[in-house]
Each structure stands twice: as structure tokens, then as C-alpha cells.
Design a protein around this motif. Structure first.
Motif, PDB file in Angstrom:
ATOM      1  N   SER A 174       0.820  -1.209   0.000  1.00 26.64           N
ATOM      2  CA  SER A 174       0.000   0.000   0.000  1.00 26.64           C
ATOM      3  C   SER A 174       0.859   1.266   0.000  1.00 26.64           C
ATOM      4  CB  SER A 174      -0.931   0.000   1.215  1.00 26.64           C
ATOM      5  OG  SER A 174      -0.180  -0.014   2.407  1.00 26.64           O
ATOM      6  N   LEU A 175       0.214   2.396  -0.154  1.00 24.50           N
ATOM      7  CA  LEU A 175       0.788   3.745  -0.149  1.00 24.50           C
ATOM      8  C   LEU A 175       1.465   4.076  -1.476  1.00 24.50           C
ATOM      9  CD1 LEU A 175       2.324   3.800   3.451  1.00 24.50           C
ATOM     10  CD2 LEU A 175       0.030   4.515   2.716  1.00 24.50           C
ATOM     11  N   ASP A 176       1.357   5.352  -1.855  1.00 26.56           N
ATOM     12  CA  ASP A 176       1.848   5.808  -3.156  1.00 26.56           C
ATOM     13  C   ASP A 176       3.347   5.623  -3.328  1.00 26.56           C
ATOM     14  OD1 ASP A 176      -0.699   6.499  -3.884  1.00 26.56           O
ATOM     15  OD2 ASP A 176      -0.495   8.605  -3.352  1.00 26.56           O
ATOM     16  N   ASN A 178       5.146   3.249  -2.575  1.00 23.28           N
ATOM     17  CA  ASN A 178       5.539   1.848  -2.712  1.00 23.28           C
ATOM     18  C   ASN A 178       5.148   1.265  -4.067  1.00 23.28           C
ATOM     19  OD1 ASN A 178       6.887   1.242  -0.261  1.00 23.28           O
ATOM     20  ND2 ASN A 178       4.916   1.239   0.812  1.00 23.28           N
ATOM     21  N   ALA A 179       5.066   2.121  -5.084  1.00 20.53           N
ATOM     22  CA  ALA A 179       4.691   1.664  -6.426  1.00 20.53           C
ATOM     23  C   ALA A 179       5.685   0.639  -6.968  1.00 20.53           C
ATOM     24  CB  ALA A 179       4.586   2.853  -7.372  1.00 20.53           C
ATOM     25  N   ASP A 180       6.968   0.810  -6.663  1.00 21.35           N
ATOM     26  CA  ASP A 180       7.979  -0.129  -7.159  1.00 21.35           C
ATOM     27  C   ASP A 180       7.779  -1.518  -6.559  1.00 21.35           C
ATOM     28  OD1 ASP A 180       9.120   1.776  -8.750  1.00 21.35           O
ATOM     29  OD2 ASP A 180      10.714   2.302  -7.336  1.00 21.35           O
ATOM     30  N   PHE A 181       7.401  -1.555  -5.276  1.00 23.03           N
ATOM     31  CA  PHE A 181       7.116  -2.855  -4.651  1.00 23.03           C
ATOM     32  C   PHE A 181       5.926  -3.527  -5.330  1.00 23.03           C
ATOM     33  CE2 PHE A 181       9.599  -1.385  -0.916  1.00 23.03           C
ATOM     34  CZ  PHE A 181      10.361  -2.519  -0.713  1.00 23.03           C
ATOM     35  N   ARG A 182       4.867  -2.759  -5.570  1.00 24.21           N
ATOM     36  CA  ARG A 182       3.680  -3.336  -6.210  1.00 24.21           C
ATOM     37  C   ARG A 182       4.022  -3.891  -7.592  1.00 24.21           C
ATOM     38  NH1 ARG A 182       1.180   0.970  -3.565  1.00 24.21           N
ATOM     39  NH2 ARG A 182       1.349   2.383  -5.333  1.00 24.21           N
ATOM     40  N   LYS A 183       4.833  -3.145  -8.332  1.00 23.73           N
ATOM     41  CA  LYS A 183       5.222  -3.594  -9.666  1.00 23.73           C
ATOM     42  C   LYS A 183       5.959  -4.926  -9.604  1.00 23.73           C
ATOM     43  CE  LYS A 183       7.756  -2.146 -13.806  1.00 23.73           C
ATOM     44  NZ  LYS A 183       8.539  -1.063 -14.445  1.00 23.73           N
ATOM     45  N   ASP A 184       6.893  -5.029  -8.683  1.00 25.15           N
ATOM     46  CA  ASP A 184       7.672  -6.259  -8.538  1.00 25.15           C
ATOM     47  C   ASP A 184       6.791  -7.409  -8.059  1.00 25.15           C
ATOM     48  OD1 ASP A 184       9.702  -8.081  -8.366  1.00 25.15           O
ATOM     49  OD2 ASP A 184      11.022  -6.843  -7.156  1.00 25.15           O
TER      50      ASP A 184
END
Length: 306
Positions: A174-176, A178-184
Motif C-alpha cells: 500500500s501507499l503511493d 511503494n509503487a515499485d514494490f507493487r510492480k515487482d
């Protein structure tokens, strides 16, 4: 079997994927109520016979049930009633806390009908319940928030349907910032479930179509978003699909999804957003605007074999 731009191996299963996944995938125990001993028993993944003769249809439910203490007693009762009313074949829950899990396991309907993944690893996390004898697996993620993927597999003996069908769910980072984590995390997810012709991905993606528009590129083109398909079919509006709009601190968003493979042997026949109804709010539950069973709404979908 070959399809335009895609080749599936009819007899691949999770055990095959598990053996070549460099230890990123691990089996999870199944929890099933033992009537004779009157207790919940844990079973090693390998002792679950997940073969069934046929599967013509099933229902799939995903729900972020919210770990917060706000109005907890009323919310947990309302959530359980929704689960019992929908009686889905497979239920994927996010933000589950141990007291809520204990509450579910006290209910006779849950005892009678469901296998449960032994995947509640931290203070709040994800759990899958299934009327079918799924074998459960855990996929490790890069994460700062203890996030991971849970996979459930059923094997179908029918020659008409591709052998293995997998359900998967996660509560992506979550949270904006952490977009790189979501992508991975999504990349790792699709790498595994793309092995299967019949694969379904559900959960709280923490990606909104407008607020996180650039992240929509992280979704694999081999999958259909149930809501978008249903919106077009029923001529609905985008705002009809919001799943997060109860909290007065955040804007309305569509964070929760059910995705299914474009080449699947199954097609979507019905789709609902559930949990919109207001419930009783205790007088001591102040400081929060949520008056529904969760700060998210759940999703319910029915699939039938083509």
C-alpha cells in the motif's frame, strides 16, 4: 494446446512450478474441521487429494475485511453473514486478524463447508477458504509490509477442461511511495500464474484506475478485469465500481479486483459488489466514518465453463 501468442502445457501443476521456483514458493498446510474429534486439524499440503472429476461452475469472493477495531463486534457479525449468504466456492480475505479468524472458525457453517489456508503469518494478513480441497502455496514477495501471495490449486480430471485451476490472492503493498514494490510483486505473481490456462487473481491491489493510472501497465494483458467486463456488458458507470469510499480521510477508489485469464475454460456470468449496506454502529465507535462491514466493499463473481 496452442493459442495465439500463448502456449499452455495441459498437464503442468503447482508441484512442477514449485520445484523450479528457486524456493520462492512453499506449500501451506490446510485446516479442516474434524467432526469426530470436534476440532480444527492441520494437514500437510501433500496429504490433500485435490483431484476432482469435473467442474462446471464456481463462485469466487474477495474481501478486505479491515483489521481495525472500529465497531469490530458489529462488523465481524455482518461480514460473517455476508460470507454465509453468498456461500462462495472460494473466499479470499485480506487484513484478517487472529480474533476474526477465531470467530469464523467457531461458526458451524464454516466448519461444515470450508478448507482454510494456514497462511495467517503476522498480525493481519490474507487467508483463503475453499469448499473444494485445494492445495495451498505461499509465494514470497519483496516487501516492507509483510505482503505475499497465497495460491490454491485444484486438479480437474475432465478431458474437456485443462487439468490444473489456480486461485490466487494478495494484499499488494500500500501507499503511493511503494509503487515499485507493487510492480515487482505483480510481476512475480503473473510469472507463476501465467503457467496455467485457468488462473484467477483476486485481492486488494492498492491501485486505483485514476489515481494510479501509470500502474495499470503492471497488469498482464493475458487477464480480464471482471468489473470492466461487467461495466461494459451492463452499461454501468466507473463510479459504480468503487470498492473503497467509506473512510472520510481518502477519496473514492477502486482498489479491489477479480482477474481471470483470457484463455480460461470459464467465463464470467455474474458480478456483484457486496457489503455496501449500512450496519449498526456502537455509540463508543467514534472518530471514524465507516458504517459498513468494512472500509472496503467485497466482490463476488460467478464463473461457468464455456
Amino acid at each position: 494446446e496452442e493459442f495465439p501468442g500463448r502456449k499452455f502445457h495441459k498437464y503442468i501443476d503447482m508441484n512442477t512450478v514449485f520445484l523450479k521456483a528457486d524456493s520462492l514458493i512453499a506449500p501451506i498446510k490446510s485446516i479442516k474441521f474434524d467432526k469426530e474429534r470436534n476440532l480444527w486439524e492441520k494437514y500437510e499440503n501433500k496429504y490433500i487429494d485435490n483431484n476432482i472429476n469435473s467442474l462446471n461452475n464456481f463462485t469466487l469472493l474477495t474481501y478486505n475485511v479491515w483489521f481495525d477495531r472500529h465497531n469490530y463486534i458489529n462488523r465481524r457479525s455482518a461480514l460473517l453473514e455476508i460470507l454465509k449468504k453468498k456461500s462462495a466456492s472460494v473466499i479470499c480475505l485480506q487484513e484478517v486478524i487472529q480474533p476474526f479468524m477465531d470467530f469464523l472458525q467457531e461458526d458451524e457453517f464454516i466448519k461444515e463447508n470450508y478448507y482454510i489456508s494456514d497462511s495467517l503469518l503476522d498480525s493481519y494478513n490474507i487467508v483463503m477458504l475453499s469448499k473444494m480441497p485445494l492445495r495451498f502455496y505461499h509465494l514470497t514477495f519483496p516487501t516492507n509490509q509483510k505482503r505475499y501471495l497465497v495460491i490454491g490449486e485444484i486438479k480437474i480430471k475432465s478431458q474437456i477442461t485443462s487439468k490444473s485451476l489456480v486461485f490466487s490472492t494478495s494484499h499488494f503493498e500500500s501507499l503511493d511511495n511503494n509503487a515499485d514494490f507493487r510492480k515487482d510483486q505483480m510481476s512475480r505473481t503473473f510469472k507463476v500464474i501465467n503457467e496455467f490456462k485457468n488462473s484467477f487473481l483476486t485481492g486488494d491491489f492498492n491501485i486505483d484506475d485514476k489515481l494510479n493510472k501509470q500502474e495499470l501497465n503492471n497488469f498482464d494483458g493475458l487477464y480480464t478485469d471482471s468489473w470492466k467486463f461487467w461495466m461494459q456488458k451492463k452499461n454501468l458507470k466507473e463510479e459504480d465500481g468503487y470498492t473503497y469510499y467509506e473512510d472520510n480521510q481518502w477519496p473514492k477508489m477502486r482498489l479491489d479486483r477479480i482477474l481471470y485469464g483470457n484463455y480460461s475454460d470459464f467465463e464470467l456470468k455474474n458480478f456483484e459488489i457486496i457489503g455496501k449496506e449500512k450496519i449498526k454502529v456502537d455509540s463508543n465507535a467514534k472518530g471514524n466514518s465507516v458504517a459498513t462491514p468494512s472500509d472496503h466493499q467485497g466482490l463476488f463473481a460467478e464463473f461457468y465453463r464455456k
